[in-house]
Design an enzyme around this catalytic site. Structure first.
Site, mmCIF file in Angstrom:
data_model
loop_
_atom_site.group_PDB
_atom_site.id
_atom_site.type_symbol
_atom_site.label_atom_id
_atom_site.label_comp_id
_atom_site.label_asym_id
_atom_site.label_seq_id
_atom_site.Cartn_x
_atom_site.Cartn_y
_atom_site.Cartn_z
ATOM 1 C CG ASP A 119 9.306 3.252 0.709
ATOM 2 O OD1 ASP A 119 9.283 3.761 -0.279
ATOM 3 O OD2 ASP A 119 9.692 4.740 0.845
ATOM 4 N N PRO B 120 0.439 4.795 18.002
ATOM 5 C CG PRO B 120 0.208 5.896 19.480
ATOM 6 C CD PRO B 120 -0.435 5.866 17.509
ATOM 7 C CG ASP B 121 -5.018 1.065 17.918
ATOM 8 O OD1 ASP B 121 -4.360 0.500 19.899
ATOM 9 O OD2 ASP B 121 -6.276 1.516 18.192
ATOM 10 C CD GLU C 202 -0.933 -3.383 21.728
ATOM 11 O OE1 GLU C 202 -0.189 -3.777 22.955
ATOM 12 O OE2 GLU C 202 -0.616 -1.837 20.749
ATOM 13 C CB SER D 4 -9.718 -0.032 0.094
ATOM 14 O OG SER D 4 -8.985 0.582 -1.168
ATOM 15 C CG ASP E 298 13.161 4.949 2.814
ATOM 16 O OD1 ASP E 298 12.531 4.022 3.080
ATOM 17 O OD2 ASP E 298 13.467 6.170 2.288
ATOM 18 C CG HIS F 283 -5.683 3.454 0.638
ATOM 19 N ND1 HIS F 283 -5.121 2.091 0.327
ATOM 20 C CD2 HIS F 283 -6.723 3.508 -0.047
ATOM 21 C CE1 HIS F 283 -6.131 1.623 -0.247
ATOM 22 N NE2 HIS F 283 -7.240 2.248 0.250
ATOM 23 C CG ASP G 270 -2.600 0.056 0.632
ATOM 24 O OD1 ASP G 270 -2.509 1.488 0.864
ATOM 25 O OD2 ASP G 270 -3.234 -0.261 0.178
ATOM 26 C CB ILE H 204 -9.909 0.558 16.492
ATOM 27 C CG1 ILE H 204 -8.215 -0.115 15.133
ATOM 28 C CG2 ILE H 204 -10.578 1.884 16.321
ATOM 29 C CD1 ILE H 204 -8.377 0.191 14.577
#
Length: 425
Positions: A159, A130-131, A184, A342, A164, A173, A122, A191
């Protein structure tokens, strides 16, 4: 090549891609490119030649505002779900897609495990979110010197746009897709992911404007295939069919990797033909060994023939349907709801990762069968996993009319009393 079989019985050839070459030319004119392609095709030494097709991600359709970490912290956790595993994530009560596909019911038996690695091909993934930060795959054998593919120190994926080792999302996205599949869970933040314990492999192949060429996507597929991905999520597509991409995907399929792709958001029938004469099948979702994922909303291409029978000689189909509206992670610790195939695709990616963690010894064919035969509308994980009343089921793959049988008048018409059809099941 070695012969493989897709779910519908179609042949899938594992191929050697070592002799595939990418040729750069200065001209960007399509007519010039096509002349070169035609000349290359005419050479005996060339098996196929094609333009380097451009693929796009869905144009994200937002629903509601951006929610920051501060907004989410103010929400009360809703534990109205009565399963034995009820996440304490504050936005869980807004994740209707979890309950819709019965993932919460399956969580009583499994929340997945780290053997399941979902490659997100993607725009990258905000792997500091954090999640998500604790869910990011770590390469056990990163390249310690520039290897033949131009990769070095690929600790958390790669990437392929900027070449890199920081596959950071600069669009939104990819981060949104990753969160749906495996954010998590039960961490009191944001979530819950569909497969709470799976790992996320970030592979950036799309630019910040949401475009990618087939050659770059092929690199991403090959990376996922050779680095331990068990599921490849492709929330993108095109009406142009790339043979190079298909070769990369067949090699992934040969390694028992589950392939998921979005069916597209244009409301086209897979069997339709545009005024220009081009097929409106959406690739790679239409391929017989790729799960083509439709959404239940208005933004979706569709397959009126169903998941098994196909009007195409090669068995092109979209097989599954999932909710197309989902709240999920976005860069910089935020959350937002978007709509499209998606979003439906990573719901299925997380679902099959759950299945494989609970049934590691089942074949790809058994998984395909369980998901397809248990889903009359959107996928139903409870039925796919725990249907104890399974009976042998025959599906019609295709049929042809044959009026040359003995006793027929052989006028190539189906007349009363004649046997004129040959069925493939």
């Amino acid at each position: 090549s070695s012969d493989l079989k897709a779910y519908n019985g179609g042949e899938v050839d594992e191929v050697d891609m070592s002799q595939v070459y990418f040729i750069k030319i200065r001209s960007q004119r399509m007519d010039t490119i096509q002349i070169l392609v035609d000349k290359l095709k005419a050479l005996d030494e060339v098996e196929y030649a094609e333009p380097n097709y451009i693929y796009t991600i869905d144009n994200l359709q937002p629903v509601g505002p951006v929610l920051t970490a501060e907004d989410v912290a103010k929400l009360q956790t809703n534990n109205s779900n009565k399963t034995s595993f009820t996440p304490n994530d504050p936005l869980y009560s807004q994740q209707g897609y979890i309950q819709a596909v019965k993932a919460d019911s399956v969580w009583q038996q499994t929340q997945g495990d780290t053997t399941q690695v979902i490659a997100i091909l993607d725009t990258g993934v905000d792997w500091n979110h954090p999640d998500l930060k604790n869910k990011i795959w770590m390469n056990p054998n990163p390249a310690i010197g520039w290897n033949m593919d131009g990769i070095l120190n690929d600790i958390h994926g790669w990437d392929f746009v900027n070449n890199d080792n920081n596959p950071m999302d600069d669009n939104s996205h990819g981060t949104h897709v990753a969160g749906i599949a495996a954010a998590e869970t039960n961490n009191g933040i944001g979530i819950a992911g569909v497969c709470p314990k799976a790992k996320i492999m970030p592979i950036k192949v799309f630019t910040n404007k949401g475009s990618a060429d087939a050659a770059t996507i092929v690199k991403g597929i090959n990376y996922a295939t050779t680095h331990g991905a068990t599921v490849i999520n492709m929330s993108f597509g095109s009406y142009a069919r790339s043979l190079a991409m298909e070769n990369a995907l067949t090699n992934a399929y040969a390694k028992d990797i589950l392939l998921m792709a979005a069916a597209g958001n244009d409301s086209y029938d897979i069997n339709a033909v545009a005024a220009s004469g081009f097929s409106l099948a959406f690739y790679p979702a239409a391929l017989s060994y790729v799960f083509g994922v439709q959404s239940d909303g208005r933004y979706s291409n569709y397959d009126p023939d169903g998941p098994v029978y196909s009007e195409f000689s090669e068995g092109m189909n979209y097989e599954l349907k999932a909710p197309g509206t989902a709240i999920s992670t976005t860069p910089n610790g935020n959350y937002r709801t978007f709509v499209g195939t998606s979003m439906a695709t990573p719901i299925v990616s997380g679902s099959v990762a759950l299945y494989r963690s609970l049934f590691p010894n089942k074949s790809l064919e058994e998984l395909w069968s369980d998901f397809i035969h248990s889903s009359t509308g959107i996928i139903n994980l409870n039925n796919a996993f725990f249907n104890t009343k399974k009976i042998p089921q025959l599906d019609m793959m295709s049929f042809t009319m044959n009026d040359q049988n003995d006793g027929n008048d052989k006028d190539n018409k189906a007349d009363a009393g004649e046997i004129v059809y040959n069925f493939k099941i």
